[in-house]
Design a protein around this motif. Structure first.
Motif, mmCIF file in Angstrom:
data_model
loop_
_atom_site.group_PDB
_atom_site.id
_atom_site.type_symbol
_atom_site.label_atom_id
_atom_site.label_comp_id
_atom_site.label_asym_id
_atom_site.label_seq_id
_atom_site.Cartn_x
_atom_site.Cartn_y
_atom_site.Cartn_z
ATOM 1 N N TYR A 58 0.804 -1.225 0.000
ATOM 2 C CA TYR A 58 0.000 0.000 0.000
ATOM 3 C C TYR A 58 0.834 1.272 0.000
ATOM 4 C CZ TYR A 58 -4.077 -2.917 0.655
ATOM 5 O OH TYR A 58 -5.082 -3.848 0.464
ATOM 6 N N GLN A 59 2.093 1.166 -0.401
ATOM 7 C CA GLN A 59 2.962 2.342 -0.411
ATOM 8 C C GLN A 59 2.371 3.475 -1.247
ATOM 9 O OE1 GLN A 59 6.141 3.001 1.133
ATOM 10 N NE2 GLN A 59 5.691 5.050 0.368
ATOM 11 N N HIS A 60 1.899 3.165 -2.462
ATOM 12 C CA HIS A 60 1.378 4.220 -3.350
ATOM 13 C C HIS A 60 0.089 4.824 -2.800
ATOM 14 C CE1 HIS A 60 -0.920 0.707 -4.452
ATOM 15 N NE2 HIS A 60 -1.740 1.428 -5.198
ATOM 16 N N VAL A 61 -0.685 4.015 -2.074
ATOM 17 C CA VAL A 61 -1.887 4.545 -1.437
ATOM 18 C C VAL A 61 -1.487 5.520 -0.337
ATOM 19 C CG1 VAL A 61 -3.973 3.954 -0.149
ATOM 20 C CG2 VAL A 61 -3.148 2.421 -1.958
ATOM 21 N N ALA A 62 -0.514 5.132 0.473
ATOM 22 C CA ALA A 62 -0.028 6.022 1.532
ATOM 23 C C ALA A 62 0.497 7.326 0.942
ATOM 24 C CB ALA A 62 1.058 5.324 2.348
ATOM 25 N N GLY A 69 -2.807 15.309 2.928
ATOM 26 C CA GLY A 69 -2.786 15.860 4.275
ATOM 27 C C GLY A 69 -2.864 14.858 5.405
ATOM 28 N N ALA A 70 -2.642 13.579 5.117
ATOM 29 C CA ALA A 70 -2.768 12.565 6.163
ATOM 30 C C ALA A 70 -1.414 12.101 6.673
ATOM 31 C CB ALA A 70 -3.536 11.353 5.637
ATOM 32 N N VAL A 71 -1.396 11.637 7.911
ATOM 33 C CA VAL A 71 -0.366 10.724 8.382
ATOM 34 C C VAL A 71 -1.012 9.351 8.263
ATOM 35 C CG1 VAL A 71 -1.073 10.999 10.800
ATOM 36 C CG2 VAL A 71 1.178 10.064 10.258
ATOM 37 N N VAL A 72 -0.259 8.351 7.824
ATOM 38 C CA VAL A 72 -0.845 7.059 7.462
ATOM 39 C C VAL A 72 -0.236 5.945 8.315
ATOM 40 C CG1 VAL A 72 -1.315 5.442 5.580
ATOM 41 C CG2 VAL A 72 -1.116 7.898 5.091
ATOM 42 N N GLU A 260 -8.716 -5.235 -7.155
ATOM 43 C CA GLU A 260 -7.836 -4.298 -6.447
ATOM 44 C C GLU A 260 -7.917 -2.917 -7.089
ATOM 45 O OE1 GLU A 260 -3.886 -5.886 -5.965
ATOM 46 O OE2 GLU A 260 -4.561 -7.274 -4.398
ATOM 47 N N ILE A 261 -8.953 -2.190 -6.756
ATOM 48 C CA ILE A 261 -9.183 -0.906 -7.427
ATOM 49 C C ILE A 261 -8.109 0.121 -7.103
ATOM 50 C CG2 ILE A 261 -11.653 -1.161 -7.804
ATOM 51 C CD1 ILE A 261 -12.164 0.312 -5.229
ATOM 52 N N PHE A 262 -7.411 -0.029 -5.967
ATOM 53 C CA PHE A 262 -6.288 0.870 -5.686
ATOM 54 C C PHE A 262 -5.096 0.573 -6.591
ATOM 55 C CE2 PHE A 262 -7.890 1.216 -1.061
ATOM 56 C CZ PHE A 262 -8.722 2.277 -1.397
ATOM 57 N N ASN A 263 -5.111 -0.591 -7.241
ATOM 58 C CA ASN A 263 -4.042 -0.982 -8.173
ATOM 59 C C ASN A 263 -4.539 -1.082 -9.609
ATOM 60 O OD1 ASN A 263 -2.067 -1.297 -6.139
ATOM 61 N ND2 ASN A 263 -2.834 -3.330 -5.640
ATOM 62 N N THR A 265 -6.038 0.272 -13.426
ATOM 63 C CA THR A 265 -5.545 1.224 -14.424
ATOM 64 C C THR A 265 -6.100 2.627 -14.183
ATOM 65 O OG1 THR A 265 -7.342 0.511 -15.900
ATOM 66 C CG2 THR A 265 -5.189 -0.542 -16.188
ATOM 67 N N ASN A 266 -7.185 2.741 -13.433
ATOM 68 C CA ASN A 266 -7.755 4.042 -13.068
ATOM 69 C C ASN A 266 -7.558 4.342 -11.589
ATOM 70 O OD1 ASN A 266 -9.606 1.992 -12.344
ATOM 71 N ND2 ASN A 266 -11.289 3.468 -12.256
ATOM 72 N N SER A 267 -6.439 3.848 -11.027
ATOM 73 C CA SER A 267 -6.212 4.002 -9.588
ATOM 74 C C SER A 267 -6.144 5.467 -9.160
ATOM 75 C CB SER A 267 -4.931 3.278 -9.172
ATOM 76 O OG SER A 267 -3.794 3.833 -9.821
ATOM 77 N N LYS A 268 -5.623 6.330 -10.020
ATOM 78 C CA LYS A 268 -5.573 7.753 -9.647
ATOM 79 C C LYS A 268 -6.973 8.316 -9.455
ATOM 80 C CE LYS A 268 -1.098 8.966 -11.688
ATOM 81 N NZ LYS A 268 -0.385 9.847 -12.648
ATOM 82 N N GLN A 269 -7.911 7.882 -10.301
ATOM 83 C CA GLN A 269 -9.304 8.304 -10.145
ATOM 84 C C GLN A 269 -9.875 7.784 -8.828
ATOM 85 O OE1 GLN A 269 -11.976 6.488 -12.941
ATOM 86 N NE2 GLN A 269 -13.792 7.517 -12.129
ATOM 87 N N VAL A 270 -9.598 6.517 -8.524
ATOM 88 C CA VAL A 270 -10.114 5.908 -7.293
ATOM 89 C C VAL A 270 -9.569 6.625 -6.063
ATOM 90 C CG1 VAL A 270 -10.221 3.806 -5.912
ATOM 91 C CG2 VAL A 270 -10.388 3.659 -8.412
ATOM 92 N N LEU A 271 -8.259 6.820 -6.023
ATOM 93 C CA LEU A 271 -7.663 7.510 -4.886
ATOM 94 C C LEU A 271 -8.129 8.957 -4.808
ATOM 95 C CD1 LEU A 271 -4.085 5.987 -5.143
ATOM 96 C CD2 LEU A 271 -5.748 5.577 -3.326
#
Length: 283
Positions: A58-62, A69-72, A260-263, A265-271
């Motif tokens: 989950y590095q890219h999610v963090a 603005g989060a601490v993860v 795995e929607i965080f991974n 092809t549209n992960s930037k949209q999801v995040l």
């Protein structure tokens, strides 16, 4: 809290936020956790990973949440990743929720005034939902990504006298073939069969969630799901969602997306959707 180290070795090839690795006592041995620091944080994101994987995925999610603005923080569940315990063995998910609560309590001592957003994926979504039922007052918002709720076809394996070897088809994870390849090559990912005791524990937890009902109309919640999720079909999840959703509930389905929607092809949209939701909640 013990054993804090800095490690970003898994992120060779791009600039990623360094994280602290630390340990605490869990219900079945040492639990390994990570904190991705942010000195300018105005909210705390708690990541809850799914079955058979680990928080290191989950590095890219963090990174995206830190930018927002989060601490993860996040931990490897018992029997997963770098945590102790027999591999992928869950005996009782109430104890898993207890472990997660202890991770948050120990982190919250350092970030006591930050609103908490719990983000659970897949089986982690089930754990996060049960956490929200038990500890509603601690949370500012809840995000569920492809959560296991209601029913789950994997429980059909209980009908076999011996649980068959049925490895995940990695192509069902994402339309990006690189995601499946990395998953298959990851030594911290479990590639063996389900434990019967784990399946029983999942079945029991789903029943417990259904019995306890909505986690409250005052808890903003966002449900995200891939429209082509074969591992956790959206129709199965909806039966459980309808039992826990409150008035402050939103949902987004991504047509064509897999599990795995965080991974994806549209992960930037999801995040981006996660960040937009959290920012609306925080005002």
């Amino acid at each position: 809290m013990t054993g804090r180290t800095v490690d970003n070795s898994a992120n060779v090839g791009f600039v990623a936020t360094e994280h602290w690795s630390w340990a605490l006592a869990g219900h079945a041995g040492e639990i390994r956790a990570r904190t991705w620091p942010n000195p300018r944080a105005h909210w705390l994101a708690v990541l809850v990973h799914g079955y058979g994987e680990h928080i290191g995925r989950y590095q890219h999610v963090a990174d995206a949440l830190i930018e927002a603005g989060a601490v993860v923080i996040g931990n490897d569940h018992v029997g997963h990743g770098e945590s102790a315990g027999e591999r992928v063995l869950f005996r009782d998910f109430e104890s898993v929720v207890d472990d997660l609560h202890e991770v948050i309590v120990q982190t919250d001592a350092e970030h006591r005034n930050l609103p908490i957003v719990l983000i659970g994926h897949s089986l982690g979504g089930m754990i996060a939902t049960r956490y929200a039922q038990r500890h509603r007052d601690e949370l500012t918002a809840l995000v569920l990504s492809g959560p296991v709720l209601g029913s789950w076809k994997a429980l059909d394996l209980l009908k076999y006298e011996e649980i068959p070897e049925d490895p995940i088809d990695v192509s069902t994870l994402s339309r990006d073939p690189g995601v499946g390849s990395a998953y298959a090559a990851d030594p911290l990912v479990w590639h063996g069969p389900f434990r019967r005791r784990t399946l029983w524990a999942i079945e029991k937890c789903l029943g417990t969630i259904d019995a306890h009902g909505p986690f409250g109309d005052d808890l903003p919640a966002l449900w995200l799901h891939g429209g082509e999720d074969e591992l956790v079909p959206i129709a199965e999840t909806r039966t459980g969602i309808d039992r826990v959703r409150g008035l402050g509930f939103e949902e987004i389905e991504y047509p064509g997306a897999r599990h795995e929607i965080f991974n994806e092809t549209n992960s930037k949209q999801v995040l981006g959707d996660v960040v937009s939701f959290v920012h609306r909640v925080l005002g």
